[in-house]
Design a protein around this motif. Structure first.
Motif, short mmCIF file in Angstrom:
data_model
loop_
_atom_site.label_atom_id
_atom_site.label_comp_id
_atom_site.label_asym_id
_atom_site.label_seq_id
_atom_site.Cartn_x
_atom_site.Cartn_y
_atom_site.Cartn_z
N THR A 173 0.97 -1.22 0.06
CA THR A 173 0.12 -0.09 0.07
C THR A 173 0.72 1.07 -0.86
O THR A 173 1.72 1.22 0.21
CB THR A 173 -0.70 -0.23 1.38
N LEU A 174 0.39 2.83 -0.43
CA LEU A 174 0.82 3.72 -0.55
C LEU A 174 0.86 4.60 0.85
O LEU A 174 0.79 5.72 0.85
CB LEU A 174 0.31 4.74 -1.51
N TYR A 175 -0.50 3.63 1.41
CA TYR A 175 -0.79 4.41 3.30
C TYR A 175 -0.45 4.23 4.09
O TYR A 175 -0.06 2.09 3.56
CB TYR A 175 -2.22 4.14 2.44
N PRO A 176 -0.41 4.26 5.26
CA PRO A 176 -0.17 3.22 6.31
C PRO A 176 -1.32 3.44 7.07
O PRO A 176 -2.26 2.95 7.16
CB PRO A 176 -0.25 5.36 7.16
N GLU A 177 -0.38 1.43 7.45
CA GLU A 177 -1.23 0.99 8.00
C GLU A 177 -1.34 0.60 8.66
O GLU A 177 -0.74 0.82 9.64
CB GLU A 177 -0.46 -0.43 6.76
N ASP A 178 -2.93 0.28 10.06
CA ASP A 178 -3.29 0.32 11.16
C ASP A 178 -3.60 -1.19 11.63
O ASP A 178 -4.08 -2.10 11.39
CB ASP A 178 -4.45 0.91 11.31
N SER A 179 -1.88 -1.94 12.13
CA SER A 179 -1.74 -3.17 12.34
C SER A 179 -2.44 -4.39 13.66
O SER A 179 -1.89 -4.80 13.53
CB SER A 179 -0.47 -3.79 12.85
N GLU B 133 -4.81 -8.03 1.88
CA GLU B 133 -4.14 -9.53 2.00
C GLU B 133 -4.38 -10.29 3.72
O GLU B 133 -4.79 -11.32 3.81
CB GLU B 133 -3.47 -9.73 1.42
N LYS B 134 -3.69 -9.42 4.85
CA LYS B 134 -3.43 -10.24 5.38
C LYS B 134 -4.48 -10.54 6.34
O LYS B 134 -5.07 -11.26 6.98
CB LYS B 134 -2.27 -9.41 6.86
#
Length: 462
Positions: free
Chosen positions: A258-264, A345-346
């Motif tokens: 992604t080009l965006y910040p992911e919230d894990s 995907e995760k």
């Protein structure tokens, strides 16, 4: 045959999330076969990647299989990159010069060790065929949408000649278009350039983009496609392009999703939920909804009484500020999780996911299908309505969420009832499992997608 250690491929994606990310996955897949790959990323997109701690070009330059090169997009730093029409005009204008300089500088630096054998370009770049011919390299195109979208693009000249569409791409007839065997017919309202979201591109610009793509596709040596054999039309002499189904392209060891910040934190939250209990809701990187529609969606998810994970971008409202119903977050605190962006995907691979409420973007469709997740389809524009037809009517792995209101608003009860219906349909669940197994077979060693990629690598090296 060329020494594969000297053969190099240049990959040039259009700088939007849905184009860049699958071409990065493609680049990594090619590099896993021992081919050197250079991918061209705009400085704006690269800065986003670095700020989200996805990659660091300088630290990883010597260890990465895929080399990233950054170029300007032709806009000023404070220009609005959400003005997609302006980005398209600027990038199309400046990209050929940047690509030429990349090739020139690398050749001067490495001499005979630099051998760009092939350029894989986005089909929206009308300059690509002449450029590749003048430079003396082979041209591949990466098609990131569906087989039906590809087929409809290739028959644009016939549609114009027969009077099915006018010069602006508007359908003039009501009957469905017979595309190819093994894929659904396309209704006139499903033409990917006609069913358009005005906030993204103007209709005329959209049609001109598809006309450009038609010319580029027909001049490319290869058309690499992010799909797999089981949903691919059989060989047909009416298709004047060399189609290579090499998908679905999944992240695996790719440089980023992604080009965006992911919230894990959403993955840790999913770990705490029962198997197949969570509705995943996500609408891609550019789709916006009215505030009224966002409110109805929120109420609909709440009415289900089920667990849900909702990716709510800060710019998802067409008013630029997302306003959820009063008290909504407090009321759903025990069953819902809101994030701005998730590692999709995760998430889809997680055993707690029960279904996917989606805009039917092709990347999202391939990801959901690959993980055996059933769909609630809420398409908006471009190829999405036709992809819904494939999901619901052809593949039978999802249900369509449509408005019952005159003003086009999907109400909360529609959301609740459609989710309840989907999760009670064992036939759809069984079909999802079958497609998941098909994907696994196709991408495994010896499978159709694996073999198609291997054939492409061998041709590039010859």
């Amino acid at each position: 045959m060329e020494n594969k250690n000297n053969v190099q491929i240049l990959v040039v994606p259009y700088p939007m999330q849905g184009h860049v990310i699958p071409m990065m996955k493609l680049s990594e897949s090619i590099a896993n076969h021992g081919i050197k790959v250079t991918i061209v990323i705009t400085e704006h997109n690269y800065k986003g990647m670095v700020s989200h701690s996805m990659i660091d070009l300088r630290d990883e330059e010597k260890t990465r299989k895929v080399r990233l090169v950054t170029v300007p997009d032709g806009l000023e730093p404070d220009d609005d990159r959400k003005d997609h029409s302006r980005v398209a005009e600027s990038v199309t204008r400046v990209m050929p010069g940047h690509v030429y300089e990349i090739i020139k500088k690398k050749t001067e630096r490495q001499g005979q060790n630099c051998n760009f054998t092939c350029m894989i370009a986005d089909p929206v770049f009308g300059w690509a065929p002449n450029f590749a011919e003048e430079i003396g390299i082979k041209l591949g195109v990466f098609w990131s949408s569906s087989p039906g979208a590809l087929a409809s693009t290739l028959i644009i000249p016939q549609l114009l000649k027969s009077g099915f569409i006018d010069q602006q791409g508007k359908p003039l007839k009501k009957e469905a278009i017979e595309l190819l065997p093994n894929i659904p017919n396309m209704g006139p309202e499903e033409l990917p350039w006609y069913n358009n979201h005005e906030s993204v591109f103007g209709n005329n610009q959209m049609f001109n983009t598809f006309r450009t793509s038609e010319h580029v596709l027909k001049r490319a040596k290869w058309v690499l496609c992010n799909w797999f054999k089981d949903i691919t039309p059989p060989s047909d002499t009416s298709i004047p392009v060399n189609i290579l189904p090499i998908g679905p392209l999944l992240a695996n060891t790719a440089p980023g999703e992604t080009l965006y910040p992911e919230d894990s934190t959403c993955l840790m939250w999913l770990d705490q939920q029962p198997s197949k209990s969570v509705i995943y809701v996500a609408f891609g990187s550019i789709l916006s909804l009215t505030q009224t529609q966002l409110t109805e969606l929120a109420h609909g998810l709440e009415l289900t009484g089920r667990r849900f994970l909702w990716a709510v971008r800060a710019d998802m409202s067409n008013q630029n500020v997302v306003q959820l119903p009063d008290g909504f977050e407090a009321r759903i605190a025990n069953c819902g999780k809101l994030v701005e962006w998730a590692s999709q995907e995760k998430v889809l691979a997680h055993p707690s996911i029960a279904c996917f409420l989606t805009h039917c973007g092709w990347n999202s469709t391939m990801e959901g299908l690959s993980h055996g997740v059933p769909f609630i389809c809420w398409p908006c524009f471009a190829d999405q309505p036709y992809t819904r037809t494939c999901i619901c009517e052809s593949w039978k792995i999802g249900l369509s969420l449509v408005s019952r209101e005159n003003k086009g608003v999907v109400c909360a009860n529609d959301v609740r009832s459609k989710i309840d219906e989907l999760l009670s349909r064992e036939d759809l669940m069984k079909n999802c499992v079958k497609f998941k197994e098909c994907v696994r077979t196709c991408v495994a060693q010896g499978g159709s997608s694996f073999v198609a990629m291997q054939g492409f690598i061998e041709e590039v090296q010859s």
